[in-house]
Design a protein around this motif. Structure first.
Motif, PDB file in Angstrom:
ATOM      1  N   LEU A 107       0.835  -1.199   0.000  1.00  0.00           N
ATOM      2  CA  LEU A 107       0.000   0.000   0.000  1.00  0.00           C
ATOM      3  C   LEU A 107       0.872   1.253   0.000  1.00  0.00           C
ATOM      4  O   LEU A 107       1.955   1.265   0.594  1.00  0.00           O
ATOM      5  CB  LEU A 107      -0.904   0.027   1.234  1.00  0.00           C
ATOM      6  CG  LEU A 107      -1.948  -1.092   1.343  1.00  0.00           C
ATOM      7  CD1 LEU A 107      -2.713  -0.961   2.647  1.00  0.00           C
ATOM      8  CD2 LEU A 107      -2.908  -1.046   0.174  1.00  0.00           C
ATOM      9  N   ARG A 108       0.398   2.304  -0.677  1.00  0.00           N
ATOM     10  CA  ARG A 108       1.152   3.552  -0.714  1.00  0.00           C
ATOM     11  C   ARG A 108       1.205   4.193   0.672  1.00  0.00           C
ATOM     12  O   ARG A 108       0.310   3.999   1.488  1.00  0.00           O
ATOM     13  CB  ARG A 108       0.474   4.540  -1.677  1.00  0.00           C
ATOM     14  CG  ARG A 108       0.561   4.148  -3.113  1.00  0.00           C
ATOM     15  CD  ARG A 108      -0.251   5.131  -3.960  1.00  0.00           C
ATOM     16  NE  ARG A 108      -0.586   4.547  -5.244  1.00  0.00           N
ATOM     17  CZ  ARG A 108       0.243   4.524  -6.290  1.00  0.00           C
ATOM     18  NH1 ARG A 108       1.430   5.074  -6.203  1.00  0.00           N
ATOM     19  NH2 ARG A 108      -0.121   3.958  -7.418  1.00  0.00           N
ATOM     20  N   ILE A 109       2.283   4.962   0.893  1.00  0.00           N
ATOM     21  CA  ILE A 109       2.428   5.693   2.151  1.00  0.00           C
ATOM     22  C   ILE A 109       1.169   6.515   2.417  1.00  0.00           C
ATOM     23  O   ILE A 109       0.633   6.541   3.522  1.00  0.00           O
ATOM     24  CB  ILE A 109       3.649   6.634   2.087  1.00  0.00           C
ATOM     25  CG1 ILE A 109       4.942   5.844   1.839  1.00  0.00           C
ATOM     26  CG2 ILE A 109       3.762   7.481   3.342  1.00  0.00           C
ATOM     27  CD1 ILE A 109       5.302   4.882   2.916  1.00  0.00           C
ATOM     28  N   GLY A 110       0.680   7.165   1.346  1.00  0.00           N
ATOM     29  CA  GLY A 110      -0.509   7.998   1.477  1.00  0.00           C
ATOM     30  C   GLY A 110      -1.705   7.210   1.997  1.00  0.00           C
ATOM     31  O   GLY A 110      -2.364   7.635   2.944  1.00  0.00           O
ATOM     32  N   ASP A 111      -1.959   6.048   1.379  1.00  0.00           N
ATOM     33  CA  ASP A 111      -3.085   5.207   1.815  1.00  0.00           C
ATOM     34  C   ASP A 111      -2.991   4.902   3.300  1.00  0.00           C
ATOM     35  O   ASP A 111      -3.972   4.953   4.039  1.00  0.00           O
ATOM     36  CB  ASP A 111      -3.072   3.868   1.060  1.00  0.00           C
ATOM     37  CG  ASP A 111      -3.471   4.044  -0.392  1.00  0.00           C
ATOM     38  OD1 ASP A 111      -4.219   5.003  -0.661  1.00  0.00           O
ATOM     39  OD2 ASP A 111      -3.033   3.248  -1.230  1.00  0.00           O
ATOM     40  N   GLN A 112      -1.769   4.580   3.731  1.00  0.00           N
ATOM     41  CA  GLN A 112      -1.587   4.124   5.107  1.00  0.00           C
ATOM     42  C   GLN A 112      -1.665   5.273   6.105  1.00  0.00           C
ATOM     43  O   GLN A 112      -2.004   5.080   7.267  1.00  0.00           O
ATOM     44  CB  GLN A 112      -0.254   3.381   5.247  1.00  0.00           C
ATOM     45  CG  GLN A 112      -0.176   2.200   4.315  1.00  0.00           C
ATOM     46  CD  GLN A 112       1.025   1.319   4.560  1.00  0.00           C
ATOM     47  OE1 GLN A 112       1.301   0.916   5.680  1.00  0.00           O
ATOM     48  NE2 GLN A 112       1.765   1.004   3.515  1.00  0.00           N
ATOM     49  N   LEU A 113      -1.333   6.470   5.636  1.00  0.00           N
ATOM     50  CA  LEU A 113      -1.371   7.630   6.516  1.00  0.00           C
ATOM     51  C   LEU A 113      -2.782   8.217   6.558  1.00  0.00           C
ATOM     52  O   LEU A 113      -3.327   8.532   7.624  1.00  0.00           O
ATOM     53  CB  LEU A 113      -0.360   8.655   6.013  1.00  0.00           C
ATOM     54  CG  LEU A 113      -0.023   9.842   6.909  1.00  0.00           C
ATOM     55  CD1 LEU A 113       0.267   9.389   8.328  1.00  0.00           C
ATOM     56  CD2 LEU A 113       1.183  10.571   6.353  1.00  0.00           C
ATOM     57  N   ILE A 114      -3.379   8.320   5.372  1.00  0.00           N
ATOM     58  CA  ILE A 114      -4.704   8.936   5.268  1.00  0.00           C
ATOM     59  C   ILE A 114      -5.750   8.137   6.039  1.00  0.00           C
ATOM     60  O   ILE A 114      -6.649   8.699   6.665  1.00  0.00           O
ATOM     61  CB  ILE A 114      -5.094   9.101   3.774  1.00  0.00           C
ATOM     62  CG1 ILE A 114      -4.249  10.224   3.154  1.00  0.00           C
ATOM     63  CG2 ILE A 114      -6.569   9.409   3.617  1.00  0.00           C
ATOM     64  CD1 ILE A 114      -4.311  10.296   1.651  1.00  0.00           C
ATOM     65  N   TYR A 128      -6.165  14.157   3.340  1.00  0.00           N
ATOM     66  CA  TYR A 128      -5.013  14.268   2.441  1.00  0.00           C
ATOM     67  C   TYR A 128      -4.152  15.477   2.782  1.00  0.00           C
ATOM     68  O   TYR A 128      -2.937  15.367   2.920  1.00  0.00           O
ATOM     69  CB  TYR A 128      -5.499  14.345   0.985  1.00  0.00           C
ATOM     70  CG  TYR A 128      -4.372  14.489  -0.008  1.00  0.00           C
ATOM     71  CD1 TYR A 128      -3.676  13.381  -0.453  1.00  0.00           C
ATOM     72  CD2 TYR A 128      -3.991  15.749  -0.462  1.00  0.00           C
ATOM     73  CE1 TYR A 128      -2.624  13.507  -1.338  1.00  0.00           C
ATOM     74  CE2 TYR A 128      -2.943  15.895  -1.350  1.00  0.00           C
ATOM     75  CZ  TYR A 128      -2.262  14.767  -1.791  1.00  0.00           C
ATOM     76  OH  TYR A 128      -1.221  14.903  -2.658  1.00  0.00           O
ATOM     77  N   THR A 129      -4.784  16.641   2.933  1.00  0.00           N
ATOM     78  CA  THR A 129      -3.983  17.837   3.229  1.00  0.00           C
ATOM     79  C   THR A 129      -3.277  17.699   4.578  1.00  0.00           C
ATOM     80  O   THR A 129      -2.108  18.057   4.715  1.00  0.00           O
ATOM     81  CB  THR A 129      -4.854  19.116   3.257  1.00  0.00           C
ATOM     82  OG1 THR A 129      -6.129  18.781   3.789  1.00  0.00           O
ATOM     83  CG2 THR A 129      -5.018  19.699   1.878  1.00  0.00           C
ATOM     84  N   ARG A 130      -3.986  17.135   5.548  1.00  0.00           N
ATOM     85  CA  ARG A 130      -3.353  16.944   6.855  1.00  0.00           C
ATOM     86  C   ARG A 130      -2.188  15.972   6.778  1.00  0.00           C
ATOM     87  O   ARG A 130      -1.164  16.155   7.446  1.00  0.00           O
ATOM     88  CB  ARG A 130      -4.382  16.436   7.871  1.00  0.00           C
ATOM     89  CG  ARG A 130      -5.225  17.551   8.447  1.00  0.00           C
ATOM     90  CD  ARG A 130      -6.224  17.014   9.446  1.00  0.00           C
ATOM     91  NE  ARG A 130      -7.058  18.092   9.951  1.00  0.00           N
ATOM     92  CZ  ARG A 130      -6.945  18.585  11.166  1.00  0.00           C
ATOM     93  NH1 ARG A 130      -6.052  18.093  12.001  1.00  0.00           N
ATOM     94  NH2 ARG A 130      -7.728  19.557  11.567  1.00  0.00           N
ATOM     95  N   SER A 131      -2.349  14.929   5.961  1.00  0.00           N
ATOM     96  CA  SER A 131      -1.281  13.933   5.816  1.00  0.00           C
ATOM     97  C   SER A 131      -0.027  14.557   5.221  1.00  0.00           C
ATOM     98  O   SER A 131       1.091  14.311   5.679  1.00  0.00           O
ATOM     99  CB  SER A 131      -1.738  12.773   4.939  1.00  0.00           C
ATOM    100  OG  SER A 131      -2.816  12.110   5.544  1.00  0.00           O
ATOM    101  N   ALA A 132      -0.227  15.393   4.176  1.00  0.00           N
ATOM    102  CA  ALA A 132       0.919  16.033   3.539  1.00  0.00           C
ATOM    103  C   ALA A 132       1.641  16.938   4.537  1.00  0.00           C
ATOM    104  O   ALA A 132       2.868  16.944   4.634  1.00  0.00           O
ATOM    105  CB  ALA A 132       0.448  16.825   2.324  1.00  0.00           C
ATOM    106  N   LYS A 133       0.861  17.682   5.297  1.00  0.00           N
ATOM    107  CA  LYS A 133       1.431  18.583   6.305  1.00  0.00           C
ATOM    108  C   LYS A 133       2.214  17.789   7.338  1.00  0.00           C
ATOM    109  O   LYS A 133       3.301  18.175   7.787  1.00  0.00           O
ATOM    110  CB  LYS A 133       0.287  19.328   6.975  1.00  0.00           C
ATOM    111  CG  LYS A 133       0.581  20.802   7.235  1.00  0.00           C
ATOM    112  CD  LYS A 133      -0.547  21.338   8.054  1.00  0.00           C
ATOM    113  CE  LYS A 133      -0.938  22.751   7.689  1.00  0.00           C
ATOM    114  NZ  LYS A 133      -2.274  23.039   8.274  1.00  0.00           N
TER     115      LYS A 133
END
Lengths: 316, 281
Positions: A107-114, A128-133
């Motif tokens: 799974l992508r880092i994004g998927d796992q963080l979001i 998504y925005t919170r994850s990037a931050k």
């Protein structure tokens, strides 16, 4: 009833593993508490039960737990599965030892963080925005590109930063870090430790740091508990315990910490006891230079002595 | 190897009434009079132009005969694999997520029975029950959808039992991985953990098995095709062997090997979708 200032209160926690017909008590009658903002180190050798203790607080450990673990007065051990699920990740989060196996490889880092956000009620764009931050906060450059990466495209240190990002995502009341730097090499260890220290100060995180390395504990923690054979032997402020250890085991541990260039390291004689066949009385007595007859038969309880708690008959 | 079987293809082709000269002529046409060590090289040289020779029995090109049978085999392989995957994967996941329950025991027992049942026995029993006794389905042959039912089930049952077993083992293996503990520590529901975190990982080995099994089915499920008189590659090979039709045997096995390699390639390509670690750049 008195309103206590304690964030987490662990009382008489016992964790038992069953292997076929054998029972092994990895954590036995452990009690301690953490105030808000405390950074509590649990230090012990391998097999002392420190990881079991840490993971049992959020019931992530396969062993059977008894006693009580209260977060702001609510007993986590008595929560339903759904209540427990809501608490995990939002009130209490965990940083794991090995970032390579703790992240899902497909799974992508994004998927796992979001998903940390979405499972606790955030909508996807906000998540998504919170994850990037968040990735920026933990020191990952090009966060939007990294959200699209897979774990194998990141270095070990980066992966651990991602795990830390997941852990602090929802500003939890308590972070349990289980040997967060042990699987990393030394230079990366220092960076991650620095990050944990900075985050704990800027975000005023309360934390339990599980480690076998007193140096790591010294970097981050203000309170410390020494574990041996599933028991807490000494609990106090880091200053007291480090500079003036009371329990003979703590004392011998401290002589294993290099202090300056000319110090002599004194190894502790004997081995960690076999958890399925523990000695009677004080579990440390076979290796203790001060052991007397009482130590061999009666197990000492944690008692207040000189501003901290010590479990030893021979304490003076 | 096949040349060790007694019997002379030239004689079969020439027929019972042929003279010794005719047989000799045919031998020459087929190159059978050349030494045994020369024959394979001539054959391989011809392969590069897809010249698989001419059937020693029907006199038509081998490639043509094989291609005429291939769609039948392909159809049977597809229908049975589809059925086996559609039932096997969910059953395997289901059994794994309820490990040690009664349902798990039932599914596991079924899968052991399914793997152990010999195809020829199952095929004959199914013909006896559904075709001979109940007159529900045709006993053999090819043409209508009804003809598909028995052979498909016969192949799918074994395949499915196999897929159930692999899927279950793979899911249980993934369940014990550390990233599952991480997922749990985030407060994800067990449903999300199973479908998003565990399944994606667990299906990687299952894809391999399905690919390999599908590949070997393309060679024709020899026993099933024979029992149900299914005009596919498997029966073509069996008939060719029985008639000492060397070009046909070699030709169809060559095509089979080619297809098998092709299916493996496709499986590897599917890998890149399932597992990001094997993706390039």
């Amino acid at each position: 009833m008195l309103q206590s200032d304690k964030l987490l209160e662990v009382q008489n926690l016992r964790v038992t593993y069953r292997f076929e017909d054998k029972k092994i008590r990895a954590v036995d009658d452990v009690s301690f508490s953490i105030r808000e903002g405390d950074r509590f180190a649990i230090v012990g050798e391998s097999g002392s039960g420190k990881s079991t203790l840490g993971l049992s607080i959020v019931r992530l450990c396969p062993g059977e737990a008894s006693g009580s673990v209260r977060l702001n007065g609510i007993d986590i051990l008595k929560l339903s599965q759904e209540e427990l699920r809501k608490l995990r990740g939002s009130d209490i989060s965990v940083v794991f030892q090995d970032p390579s196996s703790a992240l899902n490889p497909v799974l992508r880092i994004g998927d796992q963080l979001i998903e940390v956000f979405t499972t606790h009620g955030y909508d996807k764009t906000e998540a998504y925005t919170r994850s990037a931050k968040l990735l920026e906060t933990v020191g990952i450059p090009e966060p939007e590109k990294r959200l699209m990466s897979y774990p194998h495209q990141l270095s070990g240190g980066m992966k651990q930063r991602v795990i830390i990002a997941m852990a602090i995502a929802l500003n939890p009341k308590l972070v349990i870090a289980d040997e967060p730097t042990s699987a990393l090499d030394v230079t990366i260890q220092a960076q991650i430790l620095k990050l944990i220290k900075e985050l704990s100060e800027t975000k005023k995180l309360s934390m339990i740091l599980i480690t076998h390395d007193i140096g790591v504990a010294a970097e981050v923690c203000n309170e410390i508990g020494i574990m041996y054979a599933g028991r807490m032997l000494e609990i106090g402020t880091f200053e007291d315990v480090f500079h003036n250890p009371k329990h003979p085991y703590t004392q011998s541990l401290m002589t294993c910490v290099p202090k300056g260039l000319k110090c002599v390291l004194k190894p502790l004689p004997g081995n960690v006891p076999d958890m399925s066949n523990l000695p009677s009385g004080c579990k440390f007595h076979p290796r203790c230079p001060y052991a007397n007859d009482k130590c061999k038969t009666i197990e000492p309880k944690l008692e207040k002595a000189d501003g901290r708690y010590v479990a030893c008959h021979a304490v003076w | 190897m096949i040349r060790l079987i007694p019997g002379d293809p030239a004689r079969v082709l020439a027929g019972l009434m042929a003279s010794e000269e005719d047989v000799e002529l045919i031998r020459e046409q087929l190159g059978l009079n050349k030494p045994l060590y020369v024959q394979p090289f001539t054959y391989m040289a011809n392969l590069f132009t897809f010249n698989l020779g001419v059937s020693a029995r029907t006199d038509s090109p081998v490639l043509y005969e094989v291609m005429a049978r291939l769609p039948n085999t392909l159809a049977l392989a597809l229908s049975s694999t589809a059925l086996a995957v559609a039932l096997g994967v969910p059953l395997g996941v289901f059994a794994a997520s309820r490990k040690s329950s009664k349902i798990d025991t039932l599914v596991s027992t079924f899968s052991i029975v399914g793997i152990s049942l010999p195809t020829y026995w199952l095929g004959l029993i199914m013909i006896t029950v559904f075709a001979v006794e109940l007159h529900l389905l045709p006993a053999g042959g090819y043409g209508t959808p009804a003809h598909f039912v028995l052979p498909t089930i016969t192949i799918a049952l074994f395949l499915m039992a196999f897929i159930v077993k692999i899927t279950k083992a793979s899911v249980i293996d993934s369940m014990e991985k550390e990233y599952v503990v991480t997922a749990r520590s985030k407060g994800l529901t067990e449903r999300v953990i199973l479908y998003k975190h565990i399944l994606r990982n667990a299906l990687i080995p299952v894809v391999t098995i399905i690919g390999l099994q599908f590949g070997s089915l393309l060679g024709g499920a020899v026993i099933t095709e024979t029992i149900y008189a299914w005009p596919g590659l498997g029966r073509l090979i069996i008939d060719a062997i029985n008639n000492r039709d060397y070009p046909m045997v070699q030709g169809s096995i060559f095509i089979f090997a080619l297809l098998y390699a092709l299916v493996n390639l496709v499986t590897d390509l599917i890998y890149t979708i399932v597992d990001p670690r094997v993706r390039l750049g």
